[in-house]
Design an enzyme around this catalytic site. Structure first.
Site, PDB file in Angstrom:
ATOM      1  N   ASP A  89       0.864  -1.189   0.000  1.00  0.00           N
ATOM      2  CA  ASP A  89       0.000   0.000   0.000  1.00  0.00           C
ATOM      3  C   ASP A  89       0.898   1.234   0.000  1.00  0.00           C
ATOM      4  OD1 ASP A  89      -1.875  -2.015   0.404  1.00  0.00           O
ATOM      5  OD2 ASP A  89      -2.974  -0.938   1.956  1.00  0.00           O
ATOM      6  N   LYS A 153      -6.833   3.459  -2.956  1.00  0.00           N
ATOM      7  CA  LYS A 153      -7.183   3.398  -1.530  1.00  0.00           C
ATOM      8  C   LYS A 153      -7.421   4.811  -1.009  1.00  0.00           C
ATOM      9  CE  LYS A 153      -4.986   2.064   2.888  1.00  0.00           C
ATOM     10  NZ  LYS A 153      -3.829   1.381   3.489  1.00  0.00           N
ATOM     11  N   LYS A 182     -10.084   0.323  -2.077  1.00  0.00           N
ATOM     12  CA  LYS A 182      -9.927   0.044  -0.644  1.00  0.00           C
ATOM     13  C   LYS A 182     -10.323   1.277   0.162  1.00  0.00           C
ATOM     14  CE  LYS A 182      -6.550  -1.335   2.912  1.00  0.00           C
ATOM     15  NZ  LYS A 182      -5.204  -1.890   3.173  1.00  0.00           N
TER      16      LYS A 182
END
Length: 218
Positions: A89, A153, A182
């Site tokens: 991430d 995300k 996400k």
């Protein structure tokens, strides 16, 4: 998909101890979460703790500001993969995006996406929605898609705000069905988890995964 498989069970606090990471991994195995998300220095420990399970190891790169150079993020990612990370991430360089240097933002995402994919790993791009306007959210989602990232995300959870269902819906609309979305930051109960999923989230980053699962069970 079962609710547990949406969840990246997360502990990214600076003061997280070995024992707390082990507990996080035990909980992830008990509820069969999708992954455990930990800081890079704890990837090896998490990998060892999760070795006899299906739970993946997720880590964060350029976290939480995204303000390191592309070369540093590449090195961090290589190191994380070497230590056992399955998913990365990465925080984009938000200032570069806001300055309108889109080519540089896309180049950085692409460098990490290529590195991840060459090693069979997943790249999620953290765009920090709370610092962006709607047009910037759309733009960076387009850049991430062009660059080959697997997910966009919403948030680090360490800035001025977390996931909002409106942002999740906008991100989903922009990337279509080819990418994951996400939602992360402030998802602490079943209601907010369901809202994010209903608006297009395919993954939830949360430290309250156990509470959410217990609420769902009851």
């Amino acid at each position: 998909m079962e609710l547990n498989k949406y969840i990246d069970h997360t502990l990214l606090k600076a003061e997280a101890t070995y024992e707390q990471i082990k507990k996080l991994c035990d909980e992830a195995k008990k509820y069969d979460f999708k992954s455990c998300c930990v800081n890079p220095c704890q990837v090896k420990l998490a990998k060892e703790e999760l070795k006899d399970s299906d739970v993946l190891v997720c880590t964060v790169i350029g976290f939480p500001l995204g303000a390191t150079t592309k070369e540093v993020k590449v090195f961090e990612t290589e190191d994380a993969i070497k230590n056992g990370a399955d998913e990365i991430d990465m925080v984009i360089n938000i200032g570069t995006l806001k300055a309108g240097d889109y080519a540089k933002v896309e180049e950085e995402i692409k460098a990490l996406a290529d590195l991840c994919h060459n090693n069979g790993k997943i790249l999620k791009t953290i765009i920090e929605c709370c610092l962006l306007d709607k047009d910037e959210i759309v733009k960076v989602c387009e850049l991430a898609k062009n660059a080959g990232a697997d997910f966009v995300k919403t948030s680090t959870g360490f800035s001025s705000g977390g996931a909002k269902k409106e942002d999740v819906a906008l991100m989903r609309k922009t990337v279509g069905n080819e990418m994951g979305v996400k939602a992360s930051g402030g998802i602490r109960d079943l209601k907010s988890a369901r809202e994010m999923i209903e608006n297009g989230a395919t993954r939830l980053g949360c430290s309250a995964g156990v509470q959410i699962m217990e609420e769902a069970k009851n």
